[in-house]
Design a protein around this motif. Structure first.
Motif, PDB file in Angstrom:
ATOM      1  N   LEU A  86      58.547  26.562  44.006  1.00 27.26           N
ATOM      2  CA  LEU A  86      57.156  27.021  43.981  1.00 27.26           C
ATOM      3  C   LEU A  86      57.056  28.273  43.119  1.00 27.26           C
ATOM      4  O   LEU A  86      57.953  29.123  43.144  1.00 27.26           O
ATOM      5  CB  LEU A  86      56.676  27.342  45.398  1.00 27.26           C
ATOM      6  CG  LEU A  86      56.734  26.189  46.401  1.00 27.26           C
ATOM      7  CD1 LEU A  86      56.381  26.704  47.796  1.00 27.26           C
ATOM      8  CD2 LEU A  86      55.787  25.067  45.990  1.00 27.26           C
ATOM      9  N   ALA A  87      55.954  28.377  42.359  1.00 26.35           N
ATOM     10  CA  ALA A  87      55.729  29.566  41.543  1.00 26.35           C
ATOM     11  C   ALA A  87      54.513  30.310  42.064  1.00 26.35           C
ATOM     12  O   ALA A  87      53.490  29.704  42.364  1.00 26.35           O
ATOM     13  CB  ALA A  87      55.510  29.170  40.084  1.00 26.35           C
ATOM     14  N   VAL A  88      54.655  31.624  42.197  1.00 21.28           N
ATOM     15  CA  VAL A  88      53.532  32.467  42.614  1.00 21.28           C
ATOM     16  C   VAL A  88      53.462  33.650  41.660  1.00 21.28           C
ATOM     17  O   VAL A  88      54.461  34.332  41.433  1.00 21.28           O
ATOM     18  CB  VAL A  88      53.715  32.989  44.054  1.00 21.28           C
ATOM     19  CG1 VAL A  88      52.455  33.729  44.509  1.00 21.28           C
ATOM     20  CG2 VAL A  88      54.051  31.862  45.008  1.00 21.28           C
ATOM     21  N   ARG A  89      52.270  33.889  41.075  1.00 19.85           N
ATOM     22  CA  ARG A  89      52.106  35.028  40.169  1.00 19.85           C
ATOM     23  C   ARG A  89      52.208  36.334  40.957  1.00 19.85           C
ATOM     24  O   ARG A  89      51.613  36.441  42.047  1.00 19.85           O
ATOM     25  CB  ARG A  89      50.738  34.959  39.490  1.00 19.85           C
ATOM     26  CG  ARG A  89      50.534  33.738  38.600  1.00 19.85           C
ATOM     27  CD  ARG A  89      51.352  33.843  37.359  1.00 19.85           C
ATOM     28  NE  ARG A  89      51.089  32.750  36.422  1.00 19.85           N
ATOM     29  CZ  ARG A  89      51.842  32.516  35.362  1.00 19.85           C
ATOM     30  NH1 ARG A  89      52.900  33.278  35.106  1.00 19.85           N
ATOM     31  NH2 ARG A  89      51.557  31.525  34.541  1.00 19.85           N
ATOM     32  N   PRO A  90      52.892  37.334  40.453  1.00 19.60           N
ATOM     33  CA  PRO A  90      53.074  38.598  41.185  1.00 19.60           C
ATOM     34  C   PRO A  90      51.758  39.299  41.510  1.00 19.60           C
ATOM     35  O   PRO A  90      51.672  40.010  42.503  1.00 19.60           O
ATOM     36  CB  PRO A  90      53.914  39.452  40.236  1.00 19.60           C
ATOM     37  CG  PRO A  90      54.559  38.478  39.311  1.00 19.60           C
ATOM     38  CD  PRO A  90      53.623  37.324  39.183  1.00 19.60           C
ATOM     39  N   GLU A  91      50.702  39.095  40.699  1.00 18.30           N
ATOM     40  CA  GLU A  91      49.438  39.776  40.987  1.00 18.30           C
ATOM     41  C   GLU A  91      48.624  39.046  42.055  1.00 18.30           C
ATOM     42  O   GLU A  91      47.642  39.572  42.574  1.00 18.30           O
ATOM     43  CB  GLU A  91      48.604  39.965  39.710  1.00 18.30           C
ATOM     44  CG  GLU A  91      47.939  38.716  39.156  1.00 18.30           C
ATOM     45  CD  GLU A  91      48.872  37.894  38.275  1.00 18.30           C
ATOM     46  OE1 GLU A  91      50.080  38.197  38.257  1.00 18.30           O
ATOM     47  OE2 GLU A  91      48.391  36.947  37.626  1.00 18.30           O
ATOM     48  N   LYS A  92      49.053  37.815  42.409  1.00 22.00           N
ATOM     49  CA  LYS A  92      48.336  37.076  43.442  1.00 22.00           C
ATOM     50  C   LYS A  92      48.801  37.485  44.839  1.00 22.00           C
ATOM     51  O   LYS A  92      48.179  37.142  45.833  1.00 22.00           O
ATOM     52  CB  LYS A  92      48.565  35.564  43.283  1.00 22.00           C
ATOM     53  CG  LYS A  92      48.299  35.022  41.897  1.00 22.00           C
ATOM     54  CD  LYS A  92      46.826  34.917  41.584  1.00 22.00           C
ATOM     55  CE  LYS A  92      46.629  34.135  40.296  1.00 22.00           C
ATOM     56  NZ  LYS A  92      45.313  34.352  39.706  1.00 22.00           N
ATOM     57  N   MET A  93      49.911  38.165  44.881  1.00 18.01           N
ATOM     58  CA  MET A  93      50.424  38.626  46.176  1.00 18.01           C
ATOM     59  C   MET A  93      49.813  39.980  46.492  1.00 18.01           C
ATOM     60  O   MET A  93      49.507  40.751  45.591  1.00 18.01           O
ATOM     61  CB  MET A  93      51.945  38.774  46.120  1.00 18.01           C
ATOM     62  CG  MET A  93      52.674  37.441  46.059  1.00 18.01           C
ATOM     63  SD  MET A  93      54.441  37.706  46.053  1.00 18.01           S
ATOM     64  CE  MET A  93      55.015  36.078  46.519  1.00 18.01           C
ATOM     65  N   SER A  94      49.640  40.251  47.787  1.00 16.50           N
ATOM     66  CA  SER A  94      49.154  41.573  48.154  1.00 16.50           C
ATOM     67  C   SER A  94      49.798  42.017  49.464  1.00 16.50           C
ATOM     68  O   SER A  94      50.292  41.196  50.240  1.00 16.50           O
ATOM     69  CB  SER A  94      47.625  41.571  48.273  1.00 16.50           C
ATOM     70  OG  SER A  94      47.237  40.583  49.183  1.00 16.50           O
ATOM     71  N   VAL A  95      49.793  43.309  49.650  1.00 13.19           N
ATOM     72  CA  VAL A  95      50.374  43.874  50.868  1.00 13.19           C
ATOM     73  C   VAL A  95      49.284  43.883  51.941  1.00 13.19           C
ATOM     74  O   VAL A  95      48.179  44.350  51.699  1.00 13.19           O
ATOM     75  CB  VAL A  95      50.875  45.301  50.601  1.00 13.19           C
ATOM     76  CG1 VAL A  95      51.381  45.948  51.884  1.00 13.19           C
ATOM     77  CG2 VAL A  95      51.965  45.274  49.543  1.00 13.19           C
ATOM     78  N   VAL A  96      49.571  43.309  53.100  1.00  6.78           N
ATOM     79  CA  VAL A  96      48.575  43.269  54.178  1.00  6.78           C
ATOM     80  C   VAL A  96      49.134  43.955  55.422  1.00  6.78           C
ATOM     81  O   VAL A  96      50.349  44.056  55.605  1.00  6.78           O
ATOM     82  CB  VAL A  96      48.177  41.814  54.527  1.00  6.78           C
ATOM     83  CG1 VAL A  96      47.423  41.177  53.378  1.00  6.78           C
ATOM     84  CG2 VAL A  96      49.399  40.985  54.901  1.00  6.78           C
ATOM     85  N   GLU A 109      46.524  28.375  47.571  1.00  5.28           N
ATOM     86  CA  GLU A 109      45.895  27.945  46.323  1.00  5.28           C
ATOM     87  C   GLU A 109      46.674  28.460  45.104  1.00  5.28           C
ATOM     88  O   GLU A 109      46.672  27.848  44.040  1.00  5.28           O
ATOM     89  CB  GLU A 109      44.477  28.536  46.320  1.00  5.28           C
ATOM     90  CG  GLU A 109      43.508  27.917  45.355  1.00  5.28           C
ATOM     91  CD  GLU A 109      42.249  28.770  45.320  1.00  5.28           C
ATOM     92  OE1 GLU A 109      41.706  28.939  44.230  1.00  5.28           O
ATOM     93  OE2 GLU A 109      41.849  29.282  46.402  1.00  5.28           O
ATOM     94  N   HIS A 110      47.317  29.618  45.260  1.00  2.00           N
ATOM     95  CA  HIS A 110      48.061  30.216  44.158  1.00  2.00           C
ATOM     96  C   HIS A 110      49.544  29.898  44.216  1.00  2.00           C
ATOM     97  O   HIS A 110      50.354  30.529  43.567  1.00  2.00           O
ATOM     98  CB  HIS A 110      47.856  31.733  44.158  1.00  2.00           C
ATOM     99  CG  HIS A 110      46.435  32.120  43.916  1.00  2.00           C
ATOM    100  ND1 HIS A 110      45.789  33.117  44.628  1.00  2.00           N
ATOM    101  CD2 HIS A 110      45.509  31.616  43.065  1.00  2.00           C
ATOM    102  CE1 HIS A 110      44.543  33.212  44.215  1.00  2.00           C
ATOM    103  NE2 HIS A 110      44.348  32.310  43.266  1.00  2.00           N
ATOM    104  N   THR A 111      49.874  28.914  45.021  1.00  2.00           N
ATOM    105  CA  THR A 111      51.271  28.520  45.165  1.00  2.00           C
ATOM    106  C   THR A 111      51.432  27.158  44.502  1.00  2.00           C
ATOM    107  O   THR A 111      50.887  26.165  44.978  1.00  2.00           O
ATOM    108  CB  THR A 111      51.644  28.461  46.657  1.00  2.00           C
ATOM    109  OG1 THR A 111      51.145  29.641  47.293  1.00  2.00           O
ATOM    110  CG2 THR A 111      53.137  28.368  46.846  1.00  2.00           C
ATOM    111  N   ILE A 112      52.106  27.133  43.378  1.00  2.45           N
ATOM    112  CA  ILE A 112      52.141  25.929  42.544  1.00  2.45           C
ATOM    113  C   ILE A 112      53.562  25.376  42.510  1.00  2.45           C
ATOM    114  O   ILE A 112      54.511  26.114  42.244  1.00  2.45           O
ATOM    115  CB  ILE A 112      51.733  26.256  41.084  1.00  2.45           C
ATOM    116  CG1 ILE A 112      50.512  27.178  41.046  1.00  2.45           C
ATOM    117  CG2 ILE A 112      51.517  24.991  40.267  1.00  2.45           C
ATOM    118  CD1 ILE A 112      49.239  26.572  41.545  1.00  2.45           C
ATOM    119  N   ALA A 113      53.675  24.090  42.759  1.00  7.45           N
ATOM    120  CA  ALA A 113      54.990  23.455  42.617  1.00  7.45           C
ATOM    121  C   ALA A 113      55.249  23.203  41.140  1.00  7.45           C
ATOM    122  O   ALA A 113      54.407  22.638  40.438  1.00  7.45           O
ATOM    123  CB  ALA A 113      55.004  22.135  43.376  1.00  7.45           C
ATOM    124  N   VAL A 114      56.394  23.690  40.647  1.00  5.64           N
ATOM    125  CA  VAL A 114      56.716  23.500  39.220  1.00  5.64           C
ATOM    126  C   VAL A 114      58.013  22.712  39.082  1.00  5.64           C
ATOM    127  O   VAL A 114      58.883  22.760  39.952  1.00  5.64           O
ATOM    128  CB  VAL A 114      56.865  24.846  38.483  1.00  5.64           C
ATOM    129  CG1 VAL A 114      55.536  25.562  38.404  1.00  5.64           C
ATOM    130  CG2 VAL A 114      57.907  25.736  39.156  1.00  5.64           C
TER     131      VAL A 114
END
Lengths: 304, 350
Positions: B272-282, B343-348
Motif C-alpha cells: 500500500l502507498a500513502v502520501r506523507p502529506e495525507k497522514m496527520s497526527v491526531v 481513500e488515500h491508501t492505494i494498493a500499488v
C-alpha cells in the motif's frame, strides 16, 4: 522546546591559510613568458636580424671580396624580371595548395568530429597523423614512385584499361601541388578539428530541426563557426608553402622553379647569401601584404 | 495543430533495450511531460519523435502522416534544448529567421515574422544582439521564439529549463505555458523534475526502464499511482506491506489498514502507498481512519513545511509532511498516533 544552540557553530579563533606576500600579477606573467621570449630571441630573432643585415651587403661576408652596404639586392625583381614570374608561380602554388587543403581538410575534420562510433575517432586521428611520423623527404620521394611513367598510378590504370596510355604527371605543377597538399593537409585537419569539436551537437540538431539540409548545416553553421580554425590553418599552410623548395624540386623537376628553390640556390649553390636574404624578406613582405589585405575578412570570420 | 502517435516503438542500443514497445498518443493541443530518471528512455522517445533516432520497430505519426521514414528536416518540428543551442555567430534576429529562410521566407517578411516572434517572448528590441550578450533566460526565450516562428506541427522540449536557476525557471514555466496555451501546439516535454511536470502538464507519462509505467492527468497520476515506482518517483510515498484479509490489509505488526480500490484476493501479499502529506497526527482515534502509532526520529524544519521521519514499534519507517500552521513543532522521541483516510491508501504493484 529543546535548545538548538548546541548545534550552532561555536565562535572559533582565526583560522584558514596564512596569507603571505603575493607578488603582483605582472611578475607572474613575466616569469611565465620569459623562457619563451628568451628562446625566441635567441633562436629566431637573432638569426633573422643577421639575415636582415646580410641582405644589405654586396657579397657574402666570408670571401675576400670587399663588403659594402647596398640596396641593390632588393632591386633583384627589377633587374631580373624572370623572378616576378617565379614569384607568381609560388603564389599560385601556394593558393591552390591552401585551397585544396582547406576543402579536403575541413571535410575530413567534419567527418572526424562527427565520428562517434566506438574508437573510430582515435583510429582516424592516428591515420591522419601517421604521415607526420615518416621523414618528409621519404614522403615526397615516394610520390615520384607513384607518379612517374610506369609508376604505381600507371600500373593501377593498366589493370583496368591495359591499352590506355600513361597518365603520369610527375614534373608538372600538379605534382608539386599534390605533394604539398599531402604534406600540409594534417595541419588543416587538426586546426579545423579543434574548432569543430567545440561546437555543441545541439546546435547542429537545432539547425536540422528548423529544416536545414546538410549543405546548409555545412555552410551556414559549421564553416562560419569553425572559421578561426580554418583561417589559422590557411595561414599555417600558405606561409611555408610559398617558401617551400623540397617538393617543387623533387616533384616539379624543370617546372619546379619557385621562390623557395631560387632562395635555396642562393644559399647552397650560388653562395650569394645577401641576394637570398633579400629575396626572403621580399617574400615575407608580400605575405604580410596579402594578410593585411585580407585581415578585414579574416577578422570578421574569426569574430564568430 | 496535430496530434502525435507512437505505435509499438522499440529501440535497442547494442544489447541494451532503451525503449520497449511504446504505444501512446499525444492528443492535439496537449502538453505532455515525459518524466523519468536518467536511462528511463524519455529522451530517446523524444528524439524518435523528432527524427534524430530511428526506432528499431514501430511507427511515429504526426497528424495523419507516418513520419517514421521522414528525416528531421522534413518533419516541421519546433525543438528546444537544454543548452539553448542558439547559433552564436548570428544575431538574435538571424537566429529566429533561420527556420523561416529554410522555408523560403526571406528578407523583409522573414524579418517581420522574426520580430513578431521576439515580441511574443517579450524580447522586442533584442534582434540586433548576439546570443552571448544575453542572459540564460533571455537566450532560452530566443530559442522558444526560434522554435515557434516556423509554426511547427509539434513542439518538442528537451529539458529546456534545467539550466536556469530556480526563479528564472518558474518565470519561464509560466511563459512557456502561456505561449503553449495560446498557440494550442501539441507539446512533448522531457524532464526529470517532477514539480515542473506537475505544474506544466495536461498529461504526465512516467517512464521506467524503457516502458511507460503510467500515463494520465497530473492529479490522477499523483493520487492514484499504479506502481511502487510511480508512487516513489512522482512525489514521496510511505509503503506498507501486508496480506489481504477480509477486504482489508493486515500489516506485519498486526495493524489492520483499509484501502481504496480493488485489492487482490484474501491471503495475497500487497503493498500500500500513502502520501506523507495525507497522514496527520491526531490526539484521539477516529473510527473511519487508518491509524498507527510511531515514534519521531528526525525533525526537518523547512520554514513553511515540516517533515518528520518516524518509526513504528514494528520497525516500519514512515515519513510525515505537515504545514507549519499552528506553530506546533513535534520533537524527536515523541510517540504520536498517525491517522489517514482509507481513500488515500492505494494498493500499488511492486
Amino acid at each position: 522546546m529543546p535548545s538548538d544552540l548546541t548545534t550552532n557553530t561555536a565562535v572559533r579563533g582565526p583560522s584558514g591559510p596564512r596569507t603571505g606576500w603575493t607578488p603582483p600579477q605582472w611578475v607572474a606573467t613575466t616569469a611565465l613568458l620569459m623562457p619563451t621570449y628568451a628562446w625566441l630571441t635567441l633562436a629566431v630573432l637573432l638569426p633573422l636580424l643577421t639575415m636582415f643585415c646580410f641582405s644589405f651587403l654586396s657579397a657574402t661576408p666570408m670571401g675576400k671580396a670587399p663588403i659594402v652596404f647596398t640596396l641593390k639586392q632588393y632591386r633583384a625583381f627589377i633587374d631580373q624580371p624572370y623572378l616576378l614570374n617565379i614569384g607568381w608561380t609560388s603564389l599560385v602554388i601556394g593558393f591552390w595548395t591552401t585551397l585544396l587543403c582547406a576543402v579536403f581538410g575541413f571535410l575530413a575534420a567534419v567527418a572526424l568530429s562527427r565520428a562517434t562510433f566506438g574508437r573510430m575517432r582515435e583510429t582516424l586521428l592516428i591515420l591522419i597523423l601517421l604521415p607526420f611520423w615518416t621523414n618528409g623527404l621519404v614522403r615526397v620521394f615516394s610520390w615520384t614512385m607513384v607518379l612517374r611513367e610506369n609508376g604505381f598510378l600507371d600500373n593501377l590504370l593498366h589493370l583496368v584499361a591495359p591499352d590506355a596510355g600513361s597518365i603520369s604527371f610527375l614534373y608538372t605543377r600538379y605534382a608539386v601541388v599534390l605533394g604539398l597538399v599531402h604534406g600540409y593537409l594534417p595541419y588543416m585537419i587538426l586546426t579545423c578539428y579543434i574548432a569543430l569539436i567545440t561546437i555543441d551537437d545541439a546546435i547542429i540538431e537545432a539547425a536540422v530541426s528548423l529544416g536545414a539540409r546538410w549543405w546548409t548545416v555545412l555552410f551556414k553553421i559549421l564553416v562560419p563557426m569553425a572559421a578561426p580554425g580554418l583561417i589559422s590553418g590557411c595561414v599555417l599552410i600558405f606561409v611555408p608553402v610559398i617558401g617551400s623548395f623540397m617538393e617543387p624540386r623533387i616533384l616539379g623537376g624543370k617546372v619546379g622553379v619557385t621562390m623557395g628553390t631560387v632562395i635555396e640556390d642562393q644559399f647552397t649553390q650560388a653562395f650569394n647569401w645577401p641576394l637570398g636574404a633579400a629575396l626572403s624578406f621580399t617574400l615575407l613582405a608580400v605575405v604580410l601584404a596579402i594578410f593585411a589585405t585580407f585581415s578585414g575578412v579574416l577578422k570578421r570570420g574569426a569574430a564568430a | 495543430m496535430t496530434n502525435v502517435k507512437v505505435n509499438s516503438v522499440a529501440k535497442t542500443y547494442g544489447s541494451v533495450p532503451v525503449l520497449r514497445d511504446i504505444t501512446t498518443e499525444f492528443p492535439e493541443g496537449s502538453f505532455t511531460s515525459l518524466l523519468g530518471p536518467s536511462g528511463s528512455g524519455k529522451t530517446t522517445l523524444l528524439r524518435i519523435v523528432a527524427g534524430f533516432i530511428k526506432p528499431d520497430e514501430g511507427i511515429v505519426m504526426i497528424g495523419n502522416s507516418d513520419v517514421t521514414e521522414v528525416p528531421v528536416w522534413g518533419r516541421n518540428i519546433g525543438m528546444m534544448f537544454q543548452s539553448y543551442a542558439l547559433f552564436p555567430h548570428m544575431t538574435v534576429e538571424q537566429n529566429v529567421a533561420f527556420g523561416l529562410e529554410r522555408r523560403g521566407i526571406k528578407g523583409v517578411e522573414a524579418k517581420k515574422q522574426a520580430n513578431q516572434a521576439l515580441e511574443m517572448v517579450h524580447l522586442p528590441d533584442f534582434g540586433k544582439r548576439y546570443p552571448k550578450q544575453l542572459s540564460g533566460g533571455q537566450q532560452q526565450r530566443v530559442a522558444l521564439a526560434r522554435a515557434m516562428v516556423i509554426k511547427p506541427s509539434v513542439l518538442l522540449l528537451d529539458e529546456p529549463l534545467s539550466a536556469l536557476d530556480r526563479r528564472l525557471r518558474q518565470e519561464m514555466q509560466v511563459e512557456l505555458l502561456r505561449i503553449q496555451r495560446e498557440s494550442g501546439l501539441t507539446t512533448i516535454f522531457v524532464t526529470h523534475d517532477q514539480e515542473e511536470a506537475l505544474t506544466l502538464s495536461d498529461k504526465i507519462a512516467i517512464l521506467d526502464k524503457g516502458r511507460i509505467v503510467q500515463i494520465g492527468e497530473p492529479g490522477e497520476v499523483y493520487e492514484k499511482p499504479l506502481t511502487r515506482f510511480a508512487a516513489e518517483f512522482l512525489g514521496d510515498s510511505n509503503f506498507l506491506k501486508g496480506k489481504v484479509e477480509g477486504g482489508a490489509v493486515r500489516l506485519a505488526d498486526g495493524t489492520v489498514v483499509r484501502a481504496s480500490g480493488a485489492l487482490p484476493a484474501d491471503g495475497a501479499d500487497v503493498t500500500l502507498a500513502v502520501r506523507p502529506e495525507k497522514m496527520s497526527v491526531v490526539s484521539s482515534l477516529e473510527e473511519a481512519s487508518n491509524s498507527i502509532r510511531a515514534r519521531i526520529t528526525t525533525v526537518i524544519y523547512a520554514g513553511q513545511a515540516l517533515s518528520y521521519l518516524l518509526v513504528t514499534p514494528g520497525g516500519l519507517q514512515l515519513k510525515l509532511f505537515a504545514q507549519n500552521k499552528d506553530g506546533r513543532v513535534l520533537s524527536e522521541g515523541e510517540v504520536v498516533t498517525l491517522a489517514w483516510s482509507p481513500e488515500h491508501t492505494i494498493a500499488v504493484a511492486e
